[in-house]
Scaffold this active site. Structure first.
Site, PDB file in Angstrom:
ATOM      1  N   GLU A 245       0.720  -0.958   0.457  1.00  0.00           N
ATOM      2  CA  GLU A 245       0.384   0.269   0.057  1.00  0.00           C
ATOM      3  C   GLU A 245       0.921   1.316   0.026  1.00  0.00           C
ATOM      4  O   GLU A 245       1.739   1.199   0.353  1.00  0.00           O
ATOM      5  CB  GLU A 245      -1.137  -0.071   1.350  1.00  0.00           C
ATOM      6  CG  GLU A 245      -1.193   0.824   1.482  1.00  0.00           C
ATOM      7  CD  GLU A 245      -1.799   1.043   3.182  1.00  0.00           C
ATOM      8  OE1 GLU A 245      -2.665   2.208   3.081  1.00  0.00           O
ATOM      9  OE2 GLU A 245      -1.440   0.347   3.850  1.00  0.00           O
TER      10      GLU A 245
ATOM     11  N   ASP B  65      14.374  -2.614  13.221  1.00  0.00           N
ATOM     12  CA  ASP B  65      15.923  -1.644  12.221  1.00  0.00           C
ATOM     13  C   ASP B  65      15.284  -0.281  12.275  1.00  0.00           C
ATOM     14  O   ASP B  65      14.620   0.390  11.561  1.00  0.00           O
ATOM     15  CB  ASP B  65      15.757  -1.787  10.668  1.00  0.00           C
ATOM     16  CG  ASP B  65      16.839  -1.057   9.867  1.00  0.00           C
ATOM     17  OD1 ASP B  65      17.618  -0.730  10.755  1.00  0.00           O
ATOM     18  OD2 ASP B  65      16.682  -1.700   8.788  1.00  0.00           O
TER      19      ASP B  65
END
Ligand code: ADP
Length: 293
Positions: A93, A197
């Site tokens: 998306e 991360d």
């Protein structure tokens, strides 16, 4: 780029017809090449890498789905991954980013804390993934120190040795691995679902002010590792930290362990980007070793 094959795969996966109006290259990624595929009534985000890197995208998709399933914090919905004759790709998306307001940083702190409340009985994950483009092993362990030693530090140190970083780095690294328990007196880490991360480039705010995180390297581990990484390269405001602590207080030993946890990312940067990170890694190691003398 010939988009027609990719668009067909997007249409098959989403069940929604898509007519490409414009493909716009996006800046900001370290590892992959990214585009916004703009259609008449919707847009998709797509990133590319070499065709043999498709597993990296499958792992990213699995991480996004795992975070999404917790309903704690917004992530882009994965649409489809695949391969063309030259590339591997991942379609998500497309999220339009807005201004990073104070309230959004507060929400980010609260929502990250809620993500970290999602637990499982062991450290690791059901699959390996990558950190940047470096392989990241996630083999399960009930012992955090073992997990950290084997899957994080020894793994990065052996990659560094293979690249020729031997000598002092390796001696100090081995020393640190032997002394990990010295950083954990009175603190028992729990296996929390992590982004993995979380530097500033992997968090943003949508146009409605909702925090969004993306490009994860998920596993279950000590939540302090995510917090530590937010401090490594900056980009998170005081409102973020106070909201996080109010929602899920931190142990006082975090301030020392944060250097230990960030050492993993600096070793990874050494392996990914080269010797510019060597002295930083060695300085962190010698500071850490002086803490556990
Ligand atoms: P890389 O894997 O190369 O690090 P990222 O996943 O971080 O790439 O994406 C590169 C850039 O594209 C990000 O810095 C961000 O600005 C933007 N981006 C990432 N995901 C989306 C998304 N779903 N919608 C819109 N923009 C995105």
């Amino acid at each position: 780029m010939n988009w027609s094959d990719i668009i067909e795969q997007i249409e098959n996966a989403s069940g929604i017809p898509f007519k490409l109006v414009n493909a716009r290259a996006l800046a900001g990624g370290d590892i992959n090449t990214a585009y916004c595929l703009q259609g008449a009534d919707r847009s998709y985000f797509i990133k590319f890498n070499r065709a043999d890197k498709v597993d990296m995208f499958i792992a990213e998709e699995a991480g996004l789905s795992e975070i999404a399933s917790t309903q704690t914090i917004k992530v882009p919905t994965p649409i489809v991954h695949g391969q063309t004759s030259e590339h591997a790709f991942l379609v998500l998306e497309f999220i339009e980013f807005g201004n990073n307001r104070k309230i959004s940083q507060t929400l980010l702190g609260q929502q990250l804390a809620m993500l970290h409340r999602q637990r499982q009985p062991y450290f690791g994950w059901h699959r390996d993934n990558t950190i940047g483009s470096t392989p990241q092993p996630n083999s399960r362990d009930v012992d955090w120190l073992e997990f950290l030693r084997k899957n994080r530090f020894q793994h990065q140190l052996s990659l560094a040795a293979a690249k020729g970083y031997r000598g002092h780095l390796q001696t100090m690294g081995a020393n640190l691995c032997d002394r990990l328990s010295g950083f954990f007196s009175g603190y028992v880490p729990q296996p929390s679902l992590l982004h993995g991360d979380l530097w500033g480039g992997n968090a943003a705010v949508d146009t409605e002010g909702n925090p969004v995180i993306f490009d994860p390297a998920c596993y279950y581990g000590d939540r302090e590792t995510d917090l530590a990484m937010t401090e490594l390269f900056g980009g998170f405001s005081p409102e973020f930290y106070s909201a996080y602590r109010d929602t899920f207080p931190l142990d006082s030993g975090y301030s020392i362990r944060k250097t230990l946890y960030n050492l993993y990312h600096i070793l990874n940067h050494l392996n990914l980007f080269g010797s510019g990170y060597l002295s930083q890694a060695e300085n962190m190691m010698s500071r850490l070793l002086s803490e556990v003398k």
